[in-house]
Design a protein around this motif. Sequence first.
Motif, PDB file in Angstrom:
ATOM      1  N   ARG A  40       0.837  -1.210   0.000  1.00  9.47           N
ATOM      2  CA  ARG A  40       0.000   0.000   0.000  1.00  9.47           C
ATOM      3  C   ARG A  40       0.869   1.257   0.000  1.00  9.47           C
ATOM      4  O   ARG A  40       0.556   2.235  -0.670  1.00  9.47           O
ATOM      5  CB  ARG A  40      -0.940   0.008   1.202  1.00  9.47           C
ATOM      6  N   LEU A  41       1.957   1.207   0.761  1.00 11.55           N
ATOM      7  CA  LEU A  41       2.887   2.341   0.785  1.00 11.55           C
ATOM      8  C   LEU A  41       3.484   2.548  -0.605  1.00 11.55           C
ATOM      9  O   LEU A  41       3.596   3.676  -1.085  1.00 11.55           O
ATOM     10  CB  LEU A  41       3.986   2.087   1.822  1.00 11.55           C
ATOM     11  N   GLY A  42       3.845   1.451  -1.257  1.00  7.83           N
ATOM     12  CA  GLY A  42       4.373   1.526  -2.620  1.00  7.83           C
ATOM     13  C   GLY A  42       3.353   2.104  -3.580  1.00  7.83           C
ATOM     14  O   GLY A  42       3.675   2.958  -4.411  1.00  7.83           O
ATOM     15  N   LEU A  43       2.092   1.670  -3.462  1.00  6.17           N
ATOM     16  CA  LEU A  43       1.025   2.179  -4.328  1.00  6.17           C
ATOM     17  C   LEU A  43       0.829   3.678  -4.111  1.00  6.17           C
ATOM     18  O   LEU A  43       0.653   4.436  -5.062  1.00  6.17           O
ATOM     19  CB  LEU A  43      -0.286   1.439  -4.053  1.00  6.17           C
ATOM     20  N   GLU A  44       0.898   4.092  -2.865  1.00 11.01           N
ATOM     21  CA  GLU A  44       0.755   5.515  -2.545  1.00 11.01           C
ATOM     22  C   GLU A  44       1.842   6.331  -3.251  1.00 11.01           C
ATOM     23  O   GLU A  44       1.573   7.400  -3.796  1.00 11.01           O
ATOM     24  CB  GLU A  44       0.867   5.695  -1.025  1.00 11.01           C
ATOM     25  N   MET A  45       3.058   5.793  -3.266  1.00 13.30           N
ATOM     26  CA  MET A  45       4.151   6.510  -3.932  1.00 13.30           C
ATOM     27  C   MET A  45       3.989   6.485  -5.445  1.00 13.30           C
ATOM     28  O   MET A  45       4.293   7.467  -6.121  1.00 13.30           O
ATOM     29  CB  MET A  45       5.500   5.908  -3.529  1.00 13.30           C
ATOM     30  N   LEU A  62      14.877   2.029  -6.101  1.00 10.18           N
ATOM     31  CA  LEU A  62      13.467   2.120  -5.735  1.00 10.18           C
ATOM     32  C   LEU A  62      12.753   3.168  -6.592  1.00 10.18           C
ATOM     33  O   LEU A  62      11.630   2.947  -7.053  1.00 10.18           O
ATOM     34  CB  LEU A  62      13.328   2.454  -4.242  1.00 10.18           C
ATOM     35  N   ARG A  63      13.400   4.287  -6.848  1.00 11.09           N
ATOM     36  CA  ARG A  63      12.804   5.337  -7.687  1.00 11.09           C
ATOM     37  C   ARG A  63      12.562   4.825  -9.103  1.00 11.09           C
ATOM     38  O   ARG A  63      11.526   5.082  -9.706  1.00 11.09           O
ATOM     39  CB  ARG A  63      13.724   6.572  -7.692  1.00 11.09           C
ATOM     40  N   ALA A  64      13.524   4.048  -9.629  1.00  8.52           N
ATOM     41  CA  ALA A  64      13.358   3.489 -10.970  1.00  8.52           C
ATOM     42  C   ALA A  64      12.183   2.516 -11.013  1.00  8.52           C
ATOM     43  O   ALA A  64      11.405   2.506 -11.981  1.00  8.52           O
ATOM     44  CB  ALA A  64      14.643   2.788 -11.406  1.00  8.52           C
ATOM     45  N   ALA A  65      12.031   1.712  -9.962  1.00  8.90           N
ATOM     46  CA  ALA A  65      10.905   0.765  -9.898  1.00  8.90           C
ATOM     47  C   ALA A  65       9.579   1.512  -9.838  1.00  8.90           C
ATOM     48  O   ALA A  65       8.599   1.107 -10.476  1.00  8.90           O
ATOM     49  CB  ALA A  65      11.065  -0.149  -8.684  1.00  8.90           C
ATOM     50  N   ILE A  66       9.528   2.609  -9.102  1.00 11.87           N
ATOM     51  CA  ILE A  66       8.302   3.410  -9.000  1.00 11.87           C
ATOM     52  C   ILE A  66       7.988   4.071 -10.343  1.00 11.87           C
ATOM     53  O   ILE A  66       6.847   4.065 -10.798  1.00 11.87           O
ATOM     54  CB  ILE A  66       8.421   4.453  -7.866  1.00 11.87           C
ATOM     55  N   LYS A  71       4.312   3.731 -15.439  1.00  7.80           N
ATOM     56  CA  LYS A  71       4.116   3.585 -16.891  1.00  7.80           C
ATOM     57  C   LYS A  71       3.341   2.319 -17.255  1.00  7.80           C
ATOM     58  O   LYS A  71       2.748   2.240 -18.311  1.00  7.80           O
ATOM     59  CB  LYS A  71       5.477   3.547 -17.588  1.00  7.80           C
ATOM     60  N   ILE A  72       3.348   1.326 -16.355  1.00 12.56           N
ATOM     61  CA  ILE A  72       2.758   0.019 -16.645  1.00 12.56           C
ATOM     62  C   ILE A  72       1.272   0.015 -16.289  1.00 12.56           C
ATOM     63  O   ILE A  72       0.848   0.665 -15.345  1.00 12.56           O
ATOM     64  CB  ILE A  72       3.488  -1.088 -15.848  1.00 12.56           C
ATOM     65  N   LYS A  73       0.499  -0.785 -17.007  1.00 10.30           N
ATOM     66  CA  LYS A  73      -0.936  -0.921 -16.743  1.00 10.30           C
ATOM     67  C   LYS A  73      -1.260  -2.375 -16.415  1.00 10.30           C
ATOM     68  O   LYS A  73      -0.511  -3.287 -16.712  1.00 10.30           O
ATOM     69  CB  LYS A  73      -1.754  -0.505 -17.977  1.00 10.30           C
ATOM     70  N   LYS A  74      -2.398  -2.595 -15.808  1.00 10.55           N
ATOM     71  CA  LYS A  74      -3.026  -3.891 -15.524  1.00 10.55           C
ATOM     72  C   LYS A  74      -2.137  -4.843 -14.729  1.00 10.55           C
ATOM     73  O   LYS A  74      -1.605  -4.475 -13.702  1.00 10.55           O
ATOM     74  CB  LYS A  74      -3.520  -4.521 -16.824  1.00 10.55           C
ATOM     75  N   GLU A  75      -1.987  -6.085 -15.205  1.00  6.35           N
ATOM     76  CA  GLU A  75      -1.304  -7.140 -14.450  1.00  6.35           C
ATOM     77  C   GLU A  75       0.157  -6.806 -14.187  1.00  6.35           C
ATOM     78  O   GLU A  75       0.683  -7.065 -13.106  1.00  6.35           O
ATOM     79  CB  GLU A  75      -1.407  -8.474 -15.201  1.00  6.35           C
ATOM     80  N   ARG A  77       1.442  -3.956 -13.708  1.00  3.68           N
ATOM     81  CA  ARG A  77       1.497  -2.956 -12.627  1.00  3.68           C
ATOM     82  C   ARG A  77       1.360  -3.633 -11.268  1.00  3.68           C
ATOM     83  O   ARG A  77       2.060  -3.301 -10.324  1.00  3.68           O
ATOM     84  CB  ARG A  77       0.386  -1.927 -12.827  1.00  3.68           C
ATOM     85  N   ARG A  78       0.439  -4.605 -11.184  1.00  5.27           N
ATOM     86  CA  ARG A  78       0.254  -5.322  -9.920  1.00  5.27           C
ATOM     87  C   ARG A  78       1.551  -6.031  -9.521  1.00  5.27           C
ATOM     88  O   ARG A  78       1.970  -5.971  -8.372  1.00  5.27           O
ATOM     89  CB  ARG A  78      -0.880  -6.340 -10.056  1.00  5.27           C
ATOM     90  N   ARG A  79       2.201  -6.657 -10.482  1.00  5.51           N
ATOM     91  CA  ARG A  79       3.449  -7.353 -10.186  1.00  5.51           C
ATOM     92  C   ARG A  79       4.554  -6.370  -9.796  1.00  5.51           C
ATOM     93  O   ARG A  79       5.362  -6.643  -8.917  1.00  5.51           O
ATOM     94  CB  ARG A  79       3.881  -8.180 -11.392  1.00  5.51           C
ATOM     95  N   GLN A  80       4.574  -5.227 -10.466  1.00  2.37           N
ATOM     96  CA  GLN A  80       5.574  -4.205 -10.142  1.00  2.37           C
ATOM     97  C   GLN A  80       5.348  -3.674  -8.732  1.00  2.37           C
ATOM     98  O   GLN A  80       6.288  -3.402  -7.994  1.00  2.37           O
ATOM     99  CB  GLN A  80       5.529  -3.076 -11.174  1.00  2.37           C
ATOM    100  N   LEU A  81       4.070  -3.521  -8.343  1.00  4.40           N
ATOM    101  CA  LEU A  81       3.764  -3.073  -6.981  1.00  4.40           C
ATOM    102  C   LEU A  81       4.230  -4.107  -5.959  1.00  4.40           C
ATOM    103  O   LEU A  81       4.713  -3.746  -4.883  1.00  4.40           O
ATOM    104  CB  LEU A  81       2.271  -2.807  -6.820  1.00  4.40           C
ATOM    105  N   GLN A  82       4.089  -5.388  -6.295  1.00  4.21           N
ATOM    106  CA  GLN A  82       4.593  -6.432  -5.395  1.00  4.21           C
ATOM    107  C   GLN A  82       6.105  -6.319  -5.255  1.00  4.21           C
ATOM    108  O   GLN A  82       6.650  -6.457  -4.164  1.00  4.21           O
ATOM    109  CB  GLN A  82       4.225  -7.823  -5.918  1.00  4.21           C
ATOM    110  N   LEU A  83       6.785  -6.051  -6.374  1.00  8.52           N
ATOM    111  CA  LEU A  83       8.239  -5.900  -6.338  1.00  8.52           C
ATOM    112  C   LEU A  83       8.628  -4.704  -5.472  1.00  8.52           C
ATOM    113  O   LEU A  83       9.559  -4.788  -4.663  1.00  8.52           O
ATOM    114  CB  LEU A  83       8.793  -5.729  -7.754  1.00  8.52           C
ATOM    115  N   ILE A  84       7.913  -3.613  -5.618  1.00  7.00           N
ATOM    116  CA  ILE A  84       8.194  -2.416  -4.814  1.00  7.00           C
ATOM    117  C   ILE A  84       7.999  -2.734  -3.331  1.00  7.00           C
ATOM    118  O   ILE A  84       8.813  -2.361  -2.486  1.00  7.00           O
ATOM    119  CB  ILE A  84       7.324  -1.222  -5.266  1.00  7.00           C
ATOM    120  N   GLY A  85       6.921  -3.453  -3.008  1.00  3.34           N
ATOM    121  CA  GLY A  85       6.682  -3.862  -1.623  1.00  3.34           C
ATOM    122  C   GLY A  85       7.817  -4.725  -1.102  1.00  3.34           C
ATOM    123  O   GLY A  85       8.270  -4.574   0.036  1.00  3.34           O
TER     124      GLY A  85
END
Length: 182
Positions: A40-45, A62-66, A71-75, A77-85
């Motif tokens: 959730r913190l990652g999503l907020e950022m 971390l900034r590059a991952a954010i 830029k990413i959409k749909k699935e 993005r969800r995976r990228q958010l997991q990576l950020i977490g």
Amino acid sequence: MTKQPEDWLDDVPDDENDDDDEIIWVSKSEIKRDAEELKRLGLEMVELGKNALDKIPLDEELRAAIDLAQKIKKEGRRRQLQLIGKMLRNRDVDPIRQALDKLKNRHNQQVALFHKLEALRDRLIEEGDDAVPDVLKLWPQADRQQLRSLIRNAKKEQEGNKPPKSARLIFQYLRELAEEQP
């Protein structure tokens, strides 16, 4: 003499007994809750704009991952958010949370200021010249003539059911006065 089951503790040095006391067991559910909180913190950022992200202390990785997640959409993005977490698990997130709280607080203060200015504008239009001295108390540098002219025009627009152009100009003028104040 045979040793009783309880006697085996006598053979273990004392410092090994102390280690068992220091182990803190964390439930699987708690680990999952913490991971969700970091996502959730990652999503907020990820949902912040570039200027706001610049004010948060982030390392390059971390900034590059954010940036990529923005830029990413749909699935993907969800995976990228997991990576950020997952990346956040290995970092001290307190400075990040503090910076986000500061950004939210600044936004809330600005919203509160806008509400006050809107109320003052409405009062100026309603009461007319009687409310101008209150504005001059708040901002002595305010131009009395300009305010009176804007109020008169706003009243005419209101009575003629015209678009509230002068009311917007009053609000803008009040906002400028508030921003000039230190």
